[in-house]
Write a protein that holds these residues in place. Structure first.
Motif, PDB file in Angstrom:
ATOM      1  N   LEU A 116       0.816  -1.211   0.000  1.00 21.96           N
ATOM      2  CA  LEU A 116       0.000   0.000   0.000  1.00 21.96           C
ATOM      3  C   LEU A 116       0.855   1.268   0.000  1.00 21.96           C
ATOM      4  O   LEU A 116       1.696   1.456   0.875  1.00 21.96           O
ATOM      5  N   ASP A 117       0.617   2.142  -0.958  1.00 24.08           N
ATOM      6  CA  ASP A 117       1.235   3.464  -0.953  1.00 24.08           C
ATOM      7  C   ASP A 117       0.449   4.355  -1.894  1.00 24.08           C
ATOM      8  O   ASP A 117      -0.366   3.884  -2.687  1.00 24.08           O
ATOM      9  N   ARG A 138      -5.911  -3.927  -2.296  1.00 24.41           N
ATOM     10  CA  ARG A 138      -5.134  -2.892  -2.991  1.00 24.41           C
ATOM     11  C   ARG A 138      -5.486  -1.517  -2.445  1.00 24.41           C
ATOM     12  O   ARG A 138      -6.491  -1.330  -1.761  1.00 24.41           O
ATOM     13  N   ASP A 139      -4.619  -0.554  -2.770  1.00 26.52           N
ATOM     14  CA  ASP A 139      -4.916   0.841  -2.495  1.00 26.52           C
ATOM     15  C   ASP A 139      -5.550   1.459  -3.735  1.00 26.52           C
ATOM     16  O   ASP A 139      -5.604   0.838  -4.797  1.00 26.52           O
ATOM     17  N   LEU A 152     -10.652  -2.845  -2.136  1.00 24.46           N
ATOM     18  CA  LEU A 152      -9.966  -1.636  -1.708  1.00 24.46           C
ATOM     19  C   LEU A 152      -9.874  -1.596  -0.185  1.00 24.46           C
ATOM     20  O   LEU A 152     -10.843  -1.936   0.503  1.00 24.46           O
ATOM     21  N   THR A 154      -8.575   1.325   1.162  1.00 25.63           N
ATOM     22  CA  THR A 154      -8.497   2.759   1.422  1.00 25.63           C
ATOM     23  C   THR A 154      -9.876   3.361   1.225  1.00 25.63           C
ATOM     24  O   THR A 154     -10.659   2.885   0.399  1.00 25.63           O
ATOM     25  N   HIS A 158      -7.388   8.078   0.053  1.00 29.29           N
ATOM     26  CA  HIS A 158      -6.202   7.321   0.430  1.00 29.29           C
ATOM     27  C   HIS A 158      -6.059   7.152   1.930  1.00 29.29           C
ATOM     28  O   HIS A 158      -4.948   7.013   2.439  1.00 29.29           O
ATOM     29  N   LEU A 160      -6.271   4.805   5.087  1.00 29.78           N
ATOM     30  CA  LEU A 160      -6.295   3.378   5.398  1.00 29.78           C
ATOM     31  C   LEU A 160      -7.516   3.051   6.267  1.00 29.78           C
ATOM     32  O   LEU A 160      -7.800   3.741   7.241  1.00 29.78           O
ATOM     33  N   THR A 175       4.176  -0.942   3.272  1.00 36.67           N
ATOM     34  CA  THR A 175       3.631   0.399   3.088  1.00 36.67           C
ATOM     35  C   THR A 175       4.725   1.433   3.265  1.00 36.67           C
ATOM     36  O   THR A 175       5.902   1.099   3.400  1.00 36.67           O
ATOM     37  N   LEU A 179       0.658   7.127   3.220  1.00 31.30           N
ATOM     38  CA  LEU A 179      -0.726   6.817   3.570  1.00 31.30           C
ATOM     39  C   LEU A 179      -0.917   6.945   5.074  1.00 31.30           C
ATOM     40  O   LEU A 179       0.000   6.811   5.859  1.00 31.30           O
TER      41      LEU A 179
END
Length: 386
Positions: A116-117, A138-139, A152, A154, A158, A160, A175, A179
């Motif tokens: 995640l980023d 996923r992000d 998702l 996020t 964005h 978390l 990560t 985020l």
């Protein structure tokens, strides 16, 4: 992005330039997703994304004077295919490492990974290492077709979502500090999940080291070294190829500025030193005018700054340009732009939001597509060798 580091619960966190830049980009991209969601709710989705399949730089004839070009261009990847190993790799576990915060982490299980980023870089790296089947979520920035169907984790762009993350029962989270909220990351560690924090900087210079960090976390250091070498070699070759067609004299080089645009909310940022866009512009054989006038990180556009910069070309994300109403809308929204060569010649180059600043395994392709849009925008097919 560079800056100092400060002690925080769970390890070290970046302070100064690095944290401000990461937060600024995260906030800006969070707004992107929020506005996109609003558009969907009203039934307005805007124009369909242009398909991949633009020409390669090797197959077009660059113009002799790119500063004389008139009109906008869209940078299209020639091939968006993601390469993966022929056979799935076998991670060597457990692995104990010290992450970018100085926190010692032991990874024992990579069967359920969240990468995640805010850039989507880490998901792409995990996938190209051959562990795509191990990704469980996923992000918002990880939107390439191979992972688009994953849940998702996020929300509101964005941020978390702790509940969404825990529901996926990840065994490893990779990560960075782009985020938040940070308390969610600490909560995941408290829940017994291995959390590895990698470098938040994104630029051409550290793409290889980022790949190695991710690869080490998943127990594939050798595979990571091979991928990093391949990607770095591709980037170096592409930069050299672009240098061969870009003007050499400083007076002839394209003066380029990267603008982050979200027209509905009146958001207009100019990206400068340590934003990542500066390294992109340099690799494209241009002059990053935001850096030249002393802009660092991401800052709201000012008329004075833009006029002082006098760009020949403006780089933007495609959805951002659309949100402003296209080239006409952008010029109307930022009147000072009309007082620059870019505005006078309507030289706005756009590229898909998830591609232009991704800084990962696909970077060479991004550079190639942007170079075509900058130096050969009138060419859409291979030239006749005869």
């Amino acid at each position: 992005m560079t800056g100092e580091w400060r002690r925080a619960p769970g390890g070290l966190r970046p302070a100064g330039t690095a944290l401000r830049a990461a937060r600024a980009l995260a906030a800006a991209l969070a707004l992107t997703l929020a506005l996109t969601a609003c558009q969907g709710a009203t039934g307005s989705t805007g124009p369909e994304k242009a398909p991949d399949g633009g020409p390669q730089l090797a197959d077009v004839t660059p113009v002799t004077d790119p500063k004389a070009l008139v009109g906008g261009s869209t940078a299209l990847l020639t091939d968006a295919t993601i390469s993966t190993p022929a056979t799935p790799p076998h991670p060597t576990l457990p692995v104990t490492l010290t992450d970018m915060q100085g926190t010692e982490v032991t990874v024992t299980d990579t069967s359920r990974i969240l990468a995640l980023d805010v850039y989507g870089s880490t998901t792409r790296i995990v996938y190209e290492l051959g562990l795509g089947a191990n990704l469980v979520g996923r992000d918002a920035s990880s939107s390439f077709p191979e992972v688009a169907g994953l849940p998702l984790v996020t929300q509101s762009g964005h941020d978390l979502n702790a509940e969404a993350i825990l529901a996926l029962a990840p065994t490893l989270i990779i990560t960075d500090t782009s985020l938040g909220p940070w308390d969610v990351v600490l909560q995941m560690r408290d829940a017994g999940i291995a959390v590895v924090v990698v470098d938040s900087e994104r630029s051409l210079a550290n793409t290889g080291s980022l790949i190695n960090e991710v690869a080490t976390a998943v127990g594939l250091p050798a595979e990571g070294a091979a991928l990093a070498e391949r990607v770095t070699t591709q980037i170096d070759a592409k930069v050299a190829q672009i240098a061969a067609v870009a003007p050499v004299a400083a007076a002839d080089k394209l003066r380029i500025v990267f603008l982050y645009v979200r027209g509905q909310a009146g958001v207009y940022y100019m990206f400068g030193t340590d934003s990542g866009a500066d390294s992109l512009v340099k690799a494209l054989g241009g002059i990053d005018v935001a850096t030249e006038i002393g802009w660092s990180g991401m800052r709201p556009v000012s008329d004075e700054g833009l006029i002082s910069a006098q760009p020949d070309v403006v780089l933007v994300m495609s959805d951002g340009l659309d949100s402003a109403g296209g080239v006409d809308g952008l010029l109307e929204s930022i009147p000072a732009l009309a007082q620059t060569p870019a505005g006078e010649r309507r030289r706005i180059v756009d590229m898909d939001d998830s591609e232009i600043l991704s800084f990962g395994p696909g970077t060479a392709g991004v550079l190639d597509a942007l170079a075509v849009a900058l130096y050969a925008p009138q060419n859409h097919a291979p030239q006749d060798p005869s």
